[in-house]
Design a protein around this motif. Structure first.
Motif, PDB file in Angstrom:
ATOM      1  N   TYR A  68      73.735  57.016 -64.214  1.00 48.53           N
ATOM      2  CA  TYR A  68      75.040  57.191 -64.917  1.00 48.53           C
ATOM      3  C   TYR A  68      76.047  56.185 -64.879  1.00 48.53           C
ATOM      4  N   TYR A  69      76.010  55.439 -63.671  1.00 46.90           N
ATOM      5  CA  TYR A  69      77.048  54.489 -63.090  1.00 46.90           C
ATOM      6  C   TYR A  69      76.835  53.239 -63.331  1.00 46.90           C
ATOM      7  N   CYS A  70      75.684  52.889 -63.836  1.00 45.31           N
ATOM      8  CA  CYS A  70      75.136  51.423 -63.615  1.00 45.31           C
ATOM      9  C   CYS A  70      75.208  50.916 -65.218  1.00 45.31           C
ATOM     10  N   LEU A 160      66.576  49.757 -50.721  1.00 53.37           N
ATOM     11  CA  LEU A 160      66.689  50.750 -51.738  1.00 53.37           C
ATOM     12  C   LEU A 160      67.705  51.790 -51.367  1.00 53.37           C
ATOM     13  N   ARG A 161      68.970  51.644 -52.005  1.00 47.37           N
ATOM     14  CA  ARG A 161      70.043  52.510 -51.840  1.00 47.37           C
ATOM     15  C   ARG A 161      69.670  53.966 -51.970  1.00 47.37           C
ATOM     16  N   HIS A 162      69.834  54.896 -51.299  1.00 45.78           N
ATOM     17  CA  HIS A 162      69.763  56.423 -51.411  1.00 45.78           C
ATOM     18  C   HIS A 162      70.641  56.776 -52.462  1.00 45.78           C
ATOM     19  N   PHE A 201      74.726  53.331 -49.991  1.00 51.14           N
ATOM     20  CA  PHE A 201      75.319  54.114 -50.984  1.00 51.14           C
ATOM     21  C   PHE A 201      76.622  53.662 -51.477  1.00 51.14           C
ATOM     22  N   MET A 202      77.394  54.154 -52.776  1.00 47.92           N
ATOM     23  CA  MET A 202      78.424  53.725 -53.082  1.00 47.92           C
ATOM     24  C   MET A 202      79.732  54.656 -52.598  1.00 47.92           C
ATOM     25  N   VAL A 203      80.824  53.988 -52.393  1.00 50.95           N
ATOM     26  CA  VAL A 203      81.870  54.624 -51.852  1.00 50.95           C
ATOM     27  C   VAL A 203      82.684  55.114 -53.029  1.00 50.95           C
ATOM     28  N   ASP A 307      74.895  42.767 -65.112  1.00 52.16           N
ATOM     29  CA  ASP A 307      76.248  43.327 -65.078  1.00 52.16           C
ATOM     30  C   ASP A 307      76.241  44.935 -64.669  1.00 52.16           C
ATOM     31  N   LEU A 308      76.445  45.213 -63.441  1.00 54.37           N
ATOM     32  CA  LEU A 308      76.164  46.553 -62.962  1.00 54.37           C
ATOM     33  C   LEU A 308      77.536  47.123 -62.928  1.00 54.37           C
ATOM     34  N   TYR A 309      78.617  46.437 -63.049  1.00 49.40           N
ATOM     35  CA  TYR A 309      80.022  47.030 -62.911  1.00 49.40           C
ATOM     36  C   TYR A 309      80.713  45.988 -63.548  1.00 49.40           C
TER      37      TYR A 309
HETATM   38  N1  5AD Z   1      79.709  50.104 -58.944  1.00 52.66           N
HETATM   39  C1  5AD Z   1      79.320  49.754 -57.798  1.00 52.66           C
HETATM   40  N2  5AD Z   1      78.172  49.542 -57.128  1.00 52.66           N
HETATM   41  C2  5AD Z   1      77.135  49.955 -58.097  1.00 52.66           C
HETATM   42  N3  5AD Z   1      75.672  50.023 -58.201  1.00 52.66           N
HETATM   43  C3  5AD Z   1      75.261  50.166 -59.333  1.00 52.66           C
HETATM   44  N4  5AD Z   1      76.175  50.463 -60.244  1.00 52.66           N
HETATM   45  C4  5AD Z   1      77.450  50.378 -59.440  1.00 52.66           C
HETATM   46  C5  5AD Z   1      78.783  50.288 -59.908  1.00 52.66           C
HETATM   47  N5  5AD Z   1      79.032  50.741 -61.152  1.00 52.66           N
HETATM   48  C6  5AD Z   1      75.110  49.515 -56.910  1.00 52.66           C
HETATM   49  C7  5AD Z   1      74.148  50.796 -56.570  1.00 52.66           C
HETATM   50  C8  5AD Z   1      72.829  50.076 -56.492  1.00 52.66           C
HETATM   51  C9  5AD Z   1      73.166  48.540 -56.223  1.00 52.66           C
HETATM   52  C10 5AD Z   1      72.119  47.530 -56.885  1.00 52.66           C
HETATM   53  O1  5AD Z   1      74.367  48.361 -56.993  1.00 52.66           O
HETATM   54  O2  5AD Z   1      74.388  51.226 -55.303  1.00 52.66           O
HETATM   55  O3  5AD Z   1      71.872  50.436 -55.812  1.00 52.66           O
END
Ligand code: 5AD
Ligand code: FES
Length: 346
Positions: A68-70, A160-162, A201-203, A307-309
């Protein structure tokens, strides 16, 4: 100074409840400074003032998942998709090698186009040409057999982030077809196959509580990965979390120090997300215990597409520019970029 900080520094490990207390001090500057000083001491003991660098090649933004975040999740029809050919990937390695990179990270969405045969061929070609370089893969969840074939083809490491070690929180960030159980299973497969493994992980991801972060720390200690990638969550405009607040830089820095103390020899990057949230974020990361940076080697024509974020940095620069820029940044806080594979010390 809070006792819990001293207890953690002495024991280098706590229970989940104690981590909650430790994390609760994140906006107490004296706690943050004390942890950072200890983290830097440990970092210098094992790695001196060296900063390892990894050339990041974002080779596909196709993804079958829908996290959902990506920003490159499958359901985002606004994402303009691309794949690099084997030749394009090798060209990134050629320029990367000349710039001094001795680790190449192939990162992509979960893209079924890159079958085991195709991926193994790419890994083998890189290792044939650059036997003194490490190849790190970051391709998401695959089968044991697949990880095994890629390992046999020469891959050294796997990221591979959990994403979160709490089941319920994992469910808030991912659709029902994805599970924390599978994610963890993959990480243990990778370890068993002799990869150097990176979790993370993401913070500040939506719904994250300090007790979820406490579980992340418990899980990291249990897994004992060689690498841990953390960065602040940053909203992407085409996701359902578009108007959620971004994660805190300070809390990310606080966690970097904790992770350095928890896993003293860990390879800990000052991530692009940290640099995106704060113009000095990566320098600050190095100054609290991080020892790795991962500049982008992807072709400039595709950078904006990975473009992850939102507002991701370094999407307009050539690889050489990022290398030079980072070398200066690293030196500004008293460290040096080195041209080494940069394995974790044993
Ligand atoms: N904000 C920050 N990090 C992100 N990732 C994916 N989407 C976001 C986002 N919106 C991170 C995830 C993933 C890594 C490749 O990028 O933790 O594992
Ligand atoms: Fe890319 Fe500074 S690291 S421009």
């Amino acid at each position: 100074m809070k006792d819990i900080v001293e207890t953690f520094i002495k024991e280098r490990q706590l229970t989940r409840e104690e981590y909650v207390e430790l994390l609760g001090c994140w906006n107490d500057p004296s706690a943050a400074e004390r942890l950072a000083a200890e983290a830097v001491k440990i970092r210098k003991q094992y790695y001196g003032t060296k900063v390892y660098t990894r050339g990041l090649i974002e080779f596909t933004n196709y993804c079958k998942n829908n996290c959902y975040y990506c920003g490159i999740r499958h359901g985002n029809h606004n994402a303009k998709r691309y794949r690099l050919t084997k030749e394009e990937i090798l060209e990134c390695c050629v320029s990367g090698y000349e710039l001094g990179f001795r680790t190449f990270v192939l990162q992509g969405g979960e893209d079924p186009y890159y079958t085991d045969d195709r991926m193994a061929d790419i890994v083998r070609s890189i290792k044939d040409r650059y036997p003194n370089c490490a190849v790190t893969l970051s391709l998401g969840e695959r089968s044991y057999e697949s990880y095994k074939r890629l390992r046999e083809a020469g891959a050294d490491r796997y990221l591979l982030r959990h994403e979160t070690a709490n089941e319920e929180h994992y469910g808030r960030l991912h659709p029902a077809e994805m599970s924390l159980k599978t994610r963890k299973e993959c990480l243990y497969f990778l370890k068993e196959l002799g990869y150097q493994v990176g979790a993370g992980f993401m913070v500040g991801s939506p719904g994250q509580r300090l007790r979820d972060l406490a579980e992340d720390l418990v899980f990291l200690k249990e897994l004992e990965p060689q690498m841990v990638g953390i960065g602040p969550f940053i909203p992407h405009h085409d996701t359902k979390f578009a108007s959620e607040p971004a994660g805190s830089v300070e809390l990310t820095l606080y966690l970097l120090s904790i992770i350095r103390i928890l896993l003293p020899k860990v390879l800990l990057p000052a991530t692009t997300a940290l640099g995106t949230m704060d113009p000095k974020g990566r320098e600050k990361g190095l100054a609290v215990g991080a020892n790795v940076v991962m500049p982008n080697l992807s072709p400039v024509k595709n950078r904006k597409q990975y473009d992850l974020y939102d507002n991701k940095i370094c999407t307009g620069e050539e690889a050489a520019e990022c290398r030079g820029c980072l070398a200066r940044r690293v030196e500004s806080v008293g460290y040096q970029l080195v041209n080494e594979r940069g394995d974790a010390v044993s």
